[in-house]
Design a protein around this motif. Structure first.
Motif, PDB file in Angstrom:
ATOM      1  N   THR A  45      -1.535 -13.889   1.717  1.00 33.27           N
ATOM      2  CA  THR A  45      -0.130 -13.780   2.138  1.00 33.27           C
ATOM      3  C   THR A  45       0.453 -12.441   1.713  1.00 33.27           C
ATOM      4  O   THR A  45       1.138 -11.767   2.491  1.00 33.27           O
ATOM      5  N   VAL A  46       0.193 -12.053   0.472  1.00 33.07           N
ATOM      6  CA  VAL A  46       0.715 -10.777  -0.038  1.00 33.07           C
ATOM      7  C   VAL A  46       0.119  -9.602   0.737  1.00 33.07           C
ATOM      8  O   VAL A  46       0.836  -8.667   1.109  1.00 33.07           O
ATOM      9  N   LEU A  47      -1.181  -9.644   0.999  1.00 30.42           N
ATOM     10  CA  LEU A  47      -1.819  -8.558   1.756  1.00 30.42           C
ATOM     11  C   LEU A  47      -1.229  -8.457   3.163  1.00 30.42           C
ATOM     12  O   LEU A  47      -1.031  -7.356   3.685  1.00 30.42           O
ATOM     13  N   HIS A  48      -0.955  -9.586   3.779  1.00 29.82           N
ATOM     14  CA  HIS A  48      -0.344  -9.570   5.114  1.00 29.82           C
ATOM     15  C   HIS A  48       1.046  -8.940   5.057  1.00 29.82           C
ATOM     16  O   HIS A  48       1.411  -8.132   5.927  1.00 29.82           O
ATOM     17  N   MET A  49       1.823  -9.287   4.042  1.00 31.43           N
ATOM     18  CA  MET A  49       3.150  -8.691   3.882  1.00 31.43           C
ATOM     19  C   MET A  49       3.054  -7.180   3.665  1.00 31.43           C
ATOM     20  O   MET A  49       3.844  -6.409   4.224  1.00 31.43           O
ATOM     21  N   LEU A  50       2.092  -6.756   2.860  1.00 29.55           N
ATOM     22  CA  LEU A  50       1.927  -5.330   2.586  1.00 29.55           C
ATOM     23  C   LEU A  50       1.538  -4.566   3.857  1.00 29.55           C
ATOM     24  O   LEU A  50       1.977  -3.426   4.067  1.00 29.55           O
ATOM     25  N   GLU A  51       0.720  -5.191   4.693  1.00 30.61           N
ATOM     26  CA  GLU A  51       0.393  -4.579   5.980  1.00 30.61           C
ATOM     27  C   GLU A  51       1.644  -4.388   6.820  1.00 30.61           C
ATOM     28  O   GLU A  51       1.865  -3.337   7.431  1.00 30.61           O
ATOM     29  N   GLU A  52       2.492  -5.418   6.878  1.00 31.24           N
ATOM     30  CA  GLU A  52       3.720  -5.346   7.670  1.00 31.24           C
ATOM     31  C   GLU A  52       4.679  -4.299   7.130  1.00 31.24           C
ATOM     32  O   GLU A  52       5.336  -3.592   7.894  1.00 31.24           O
ATOM     33  N   LEU A  53       4.773  -4.182   5.812  1.00 31.75           N
ATOM     34  CA  LEU A  53       5.717  -3.252   5.195  1.00 31.75           C
ATOM     35  C   LEU A  53       5.274  -1.799   5.309  1.00 31.75           C
ATOM     36  O   LEU A  53       6.107  -0.896   5.395  1.00 31.75           O
ATOM     37  N   THR A  54       3.959  -1.561   5.281  1.00 30.64           N
ATOM     38  CA  THR A  54       3.466  -0.176   5.222  1.00 30.64           C
ATOM     39  C   THR A  54       2.731   0.282   6.474  1.00 30.64           C
ATOM     40  O   THR A  54       2.568   1.486   6.683  1.00 30.64           O
ATOM     41  N   GLY A  55       2.282  -0.660   7.283  1.00 30.83           N
ATOM     42  CA  GLY A  55       1.474  -0.294   8.450  1.00 30.83           C
ATOM     43  C   GLY A  55       0.040   0.045   8.087  1.00 30.83           C
ATOM     44  O   GLY A  55      -0.730   0.496   8.940  1.00 30.83           O
ATOM     45  N   ILE A  56      -0.334  -0.166   6.837  1.00 32.11           N
ATOM     46  CA  ILE A  56      -1.700   0.121   6.371  1.00 32.11           C
ATOM     47  C   ILE A  56      -2.494  -1.178   6.346  1.00 32.11           C
ATOM     48  O   ILE A  56      -2.132  -2.120   5.635  1.00 32.11           O
ATOM     49  N   GLY A  57      -3.571  -1.252   7.101  1.00 33.55           N
ATOM     50  CA  GLY A  57      -4.403  -2.444   7.124  1.00 33.55           C
ATOM     51  C   GLY A  57      -5.145  -2.629   5.817  1.00 33.55           C
ATOM     52  O   GLY A  57      -5.607  -1.650   5.220  1.00 33.55           O
ATOM     53  N   TYR A  58      -5.275  -3.880   5.380  1.00 29.58           N
ATOM     54  CA  TYR A  58      -5.912  -4.099   4.079  1.00 29.58           C
ATOM     55  C   TYR A  58      -7.373  -3.659   4.078  1.00 29.58           C
ATOM     56  O   TYR A  58      -7.913  -3.261   3.040  1.00 29.58           O
ATOM     57  N   LYS A  59      -8.024  -3.700   5.247  1.00 28.92           N
ATOM     58  CA  LYS A  59      -9.419  -3.267   5.316  1.00 28.92           C
ATOM     59  C   LYS A  59      -9.553  -1.749   5.175  1.00 28.92           C
ATOM     60  O   LYS A  59     -10.649  -1.247   4.921  1.00 28.92           O
ATOM     61  N   ASP A  60      -8.446  -1.032   5.360  1.00 28.87           N
ATOM     62  CA  ASP A  60      -8.474   0.421   5.228  1.00 28.87           C
ATOM     63  C   ASP A  60      -8.254   0.875   3.790  1.00 28.87           C
ATOM     64  O   ASP A  60      -8.335   2.073   3.497  1.00 28.87           O
ATOM     65  N   VAL A  61      -7.968  -0.066   2.913  1.00 30.10           N
ATOM     66  CA  VAL A  61      -7.738   0.281   1.509  1.00 30.10           C
ATOM     67  C   VAL A  61      -9.090   0.484   0.824  1.00 30.10           C
ATOM     68  O   VAL A  61      -9.950  -0.413   0.853  1.00 30.10           O
ATOM     69  N   PRO A  62      -9.319   1.631   0.212  1.00 30.72           N
ATOM     70  CA  PRO A  62     -10.619   1.897  -0.430  1.00 30.72           C
ATOM     71  C   PRO A  62     -10.809   1.069  -1.691  1.00 30.72           C
ATOM     72  O   PRO A  62      -9.847   0.767  -2.398  1.00 30.72           O
ATOM     73  N   LEU A  63     -12.049   0.735  -1.972  1.00 25.02           N
ATOM     74  CA  LEU A  63     -12.370  -0.042  -3.170  1.00 25.02           C
ATOM     75  C   LEU A  63     -12.959   0.825  -4.277  1.00 25.02           C
ATOM     76  O   LEU A  63     -13.516   0.297  -5.247  1.00 25.02           O
ATOM     77  N   ASP A  64     -12.847   2.150  -4.102  1.00 24.39           N
ATOM     78  CA  ASP A  64     -13.391   3.058  -5.115  1.00 24.39           C
ATOM     79  C   ASP A  64     -12.357   4.061  -5.598  1.00 24.39           C
ATOM     80  O   ASP A  64     -12.704   5.124  -6.111  1.00 24.39           O
TER      81      ASP A  64
END
Length: 450
Positions: A50-69
């Protein structure tokens, strides 16, 4: 329970021992006595998606585009430096306030003692924190005594099988040992001798004997990946992170506008009060968790905008000009409830239950029809013309005088009480049209109560 059977075919059913007249009944045997004969489904809710979905809506940045390194994000698990604050500022050696899985005082203590620097170590810490008799009195003692490192200690159930296979034990036997240990059954017959023969150290065997439950590594991996991505937003999109976090806290009654939106000094004072209160309630402890994040929010240079009838959302925190504007539900006494449709309505509870506000129930809808205030049935208050637009007299209610506003919006039974507070006839009793948006004018009602 199969359709053609009854629960009493498997266990006796009884009233609670402390209340024989209770309407509730419980099974005589606990789950552990029945889990091999009945199918149990665990349907668990989870905040992180739910939080990741909200963050996508607020920033336009997809959670899959967030680097893990990201090194700055990784550093949060051992230092708050990437947030622009020091451990002395926030009273914590990590920067994980509000980060799922790693934000509680218990897990922050684990981070302090293990100083993780890799994703593998974070996975193990997640496993250690979710297991039973895995960390306290077990892995923690081994790590602090330097008998084993974080990477050596047993953190997840998979660790046992993979380690035993690495030591040369048969795969099937390694799996059987893992299964016995992760269920809290200890080592199977003969396993200890086999493990010693394969060169498994004594401390590892002793650790296996203490474990009551072990977390699966795949589960830990999913948790850590989501937590890391949310932490990325905390570092690089901080206002979006705090908006999403405070929103979830407000949904659970863990956010109070009166103590959190009026400056860092008040937050600091409330934190100290709860910390010193030996009789603090579960509600206080819940607020303390939010206050910690709120304190960090202020230390990073952010502030809250005031609640505004024309700009505040019913339930969500909004980012405006470098500030967060709280929703109506952040006010003590206001609560969210669904009317059976997709509309969210906000009820202002009776004054007797929440302070001396002098209000009865008023309904606020988060679909603001041009942010109007209205009351009564549709035929009593026509707020739209035939084209569906708001009536001309109601398009700019803020430009009307207070008397005009009250007259326009159908508040026929108003009386002045206690100076500035106003009592409004219960809106639900007057039958609010489902498609109308109901807001109370801030200058007339809400702001004076707040």
């Amino acid at each position: 329970v199969p359709d053609d059977m009854d629960v009493e075919d498997f266990t006796a059913v009884q009233h609670p021992a402390d209340d024989l007249n209770s309407d509730f009944t419980t099974t005589h045997f606990d789950f552990n006595s029945m889990h091999d004969i009945l199918v149990k489904l665990d349907c668990l809710g989870h905040d992180d998606p739910t939080v990741l979905h909200m963050l996508e809506e607020l920033t336009g940045i997809g959670y899959k585009d967030v680097p893990l390194d990201d090194p700055d994000v990784r550093s949060l698990f051992s230092s708050p430096k990437a947030l622009g604050v020091t451990p002395e500022d926030i009273g914590c050696l990590t920067g994980t306030f509000g980060v799922p899985e790693f934000g509680t005082s218990f897990v922050r203590g684990m981070l302090d003692e293990t100083k993780p620097t890799t994703m593998e170590e974070l996975l193990r810490i997640s496993g250690l924190s979710h297991g039973t008799d895995v960390w306290l009195g077990n892995a923690r003692d081994l790590i602090l005594s330097k008998t084993a490192s974080v990477n050596d200690a047993i953190g997840c159930r998979d660790d046992i099988m993979l380690y035993l296979i690495k030591c040369g034990m048969p795969e099937k036997r390694s799996f059987k040992i893992m299964e016995a240990v992760r269920k809290g059954r200890g080592l199977p017959d003969g396993a200890e001798e086999e493990m010693k023969a394969a060169g498994v150290p004594e401390w590892y065997i002793g650790s296996c004997k203490k474990i009551k439950y072990l977390f699966p590594k795949a589960h830990a991996t999913a948790y850590v990946m989501m937590a890391f991505r949310i932490a990325w937003f905390k570092v690089h999109e901080p206002l979006a992170f705090y908006a999403a976090y405070f929103y979830r806290r407000s949904q659970k009654g863990g956010f109070d506008e009166g103590m959190m939106c009026h400056g860092i000094e008040l937050v600091k004072k409330k934190l100290q009060e709860i910390k010193e209160d030996e009789d603090s309630s579960a509600k206080d402890d819940d607020l303390f968790t939010t206050l910690e994040v709120c304190y960090e929010f202020y230390l990073r240079g952010f502030t809250f905008a005031p609640i505004d009838i024309y700009h505040s959302h019913a339930t969500k925190f909004q980012i405006e000009a470098g500030q967060l504007r709280p929703p109506f539900v952040a006010v003590a006494g206001l609560g969210e409830n669904q009317d059976g449709s997709r509309n969210t309505r906000i009820g202002l509870e009776h004054a007797g239950g929440h302070g001396n506000y002098g209000f009865q129930t008023v309904v606020l809808d988060d679909l603001p029809a041009n942010r109007l205030v209205c009351s009564g049935r549709a035929e009593q208050n026509a707020i739209r013309d035939d084209a569906g637009a708001a009536s001309a007299d109601l398009q700019h209610p803020q430009e009307q005088s207070e008397e005009q506003q009250l007259g326009l919006f159908g508040f026929a039974e108003l009386e002045q009480v206690g100076g500035n507070n106003v009592v409004v006839q219960t809106a639900l009793e007057r039958g609010i049209c489902q498609n109308q948006a109901v807001f109370v004018l801030v200058g007339v009602l809400v702001a004076q109560a707040v």
